[in-house]
Design an enzyme around this catalytic site. Structure first.
Site, mmCIF file in Angstrom:
data_model
loop_
_atom_site.group_PDB
_atom_site.id
_atom_site.type_symbol
_atom_site.label_atom_id
_atom_site.label_comp_id
_atom_site.label_asym_id
_atom_site.label_seq_id
_atom_site.Cartn_x
_atom_site.Cartn_y
_atom_site.Cartn_z
ATOM 1 N N LYS A 109 0.914 -1.351 0.006
ATOM 2 C CA LYS A 109 -0.228 -0.099 -0.089
ATOM 3 C C LYS A 109 0.713 1.339 0.089
ATOM 4 C CE LYS A 109 -2.392 1.311 3.689
ATOM 5 N NZ LYS A 109 -1.864 2.914 3.853
ATOM 6 N N ASP A 133 -6.678 1.965 1.503
ATOM 7 C CA ASP A 133 -6.641 2.251 2.794
ATOM 8 C C ASP A 133 -7.813 2.081 3.336
ATOM 9 O OD1 ASP A 133 -8.059 4.500 2.056
ATOM 10 O OD2 ASP A 133 -6.420 6.012 2.650
#
Ligand code: SF4
Length: 224
Positions: free
Chosen positions: A123, A141
């Site tokens: 991420k 997220d």
């Protein structure tokens, strides 16, 4: 799995891009080093908090070289208002050391290399590559995860699978859509008490979190 018809996905995409034409990260940074540090700090922490921490941090450690030589206790002290600051301090210094030792002081701009750095997962790497290099990637997220599920763009259990669903659904414009979904989740489709009365996707939302609104409050989208 995506539960939406292709036409609905196209419409959701169109509205995101229309409403957030210049969406970009709210993290403050001046270069790749500052962006990477800010994104690492932002895990489980708000961008607002990170923006309060980073000016002093970069004054003290203006370069990756300076950070590689940092005393870990000093780093902890500078970032102590951030969640998981002990781990983050350790990772930041280790990350800087590895960049100095393995990459000659240059932060790699390639996903495979980026994720080798301590504290940098997929991420974080994607957020950096989206923001800094404009790569056609998605990063999931907490905001993107929630929005994707409420809009029926994914029913996956993990951020990684959700990312796959979003890539499959949207295909192009992923950097802009990522930033748009973050802002949408942060300010409109919030975890608690979503602002459905202000939502430009109201008519397309089938979420159980969707609040009924009166026709007076409701502003149907011109395209709907
Ligand atoms: S209608 Fe409400 S729950 Fe649905 S996407 Fe919009 S803000 Fe989120």
């Amino acid at each position: 799995m995506v539960r939406r018809k292709p036409k609905e996905i196209e419409e959701i995409k169109r509205r995101f891009l229309e409403h957030y034409p210049k969406a970009k990260t709210e993290l403050n940074y001046k270069n790749l080093y500052e962006l990477l540090v800010a994104v690492m700090l932002s895990a489980q922490c708000t961008d607002k908090r990170v923006n309060i921490i980073t000016p002093k941090f970069f004054e003290r450690f203006p370069t990756i070289e300076a950070l590689a030589k940092a005393d870990i206790e000093e780093v902890k002290e500078l970032i102590k208002t951030c969640s998981f600051f002990n781990n983050k301090a350790k990772n930041l210094v280790e990350m800087a050391k590895m960049v100095m030792e393995k990459y000659g002081g240059k932060i790699p701009e390639d996903e495979k290399e980026l994720i080798k750095l301590p504290g940098v997962g997929q991420k974080t790497a994607h957020v950096v590559m989206i923001e800094y290099l404009g790569k056609n990637l998605m990063a999931v997220d907490t905001h993107v995860f929630r929005v994707a599920h409420r809009l029926g763009l994914s029913d996956a259990k993990t951020p990684e699978k959700t990312e796959e669903d979003l890539v499959k659904a949207f295909k192009s414009d992923l950097p802009a859509l990522h930033q748009a979904m973050v802002l949408f989740g942060r300010y409109i489709c919030t975890a608690k008490n979503p602002k459905c009365e202000k939502c430009f996707l109201y008519d397309l939302c089938k979420s159980e979190n969707k609040k009924p609104i009166s026709s007076k409050e409701s502003k149907p989208h011109p395209a709907s």
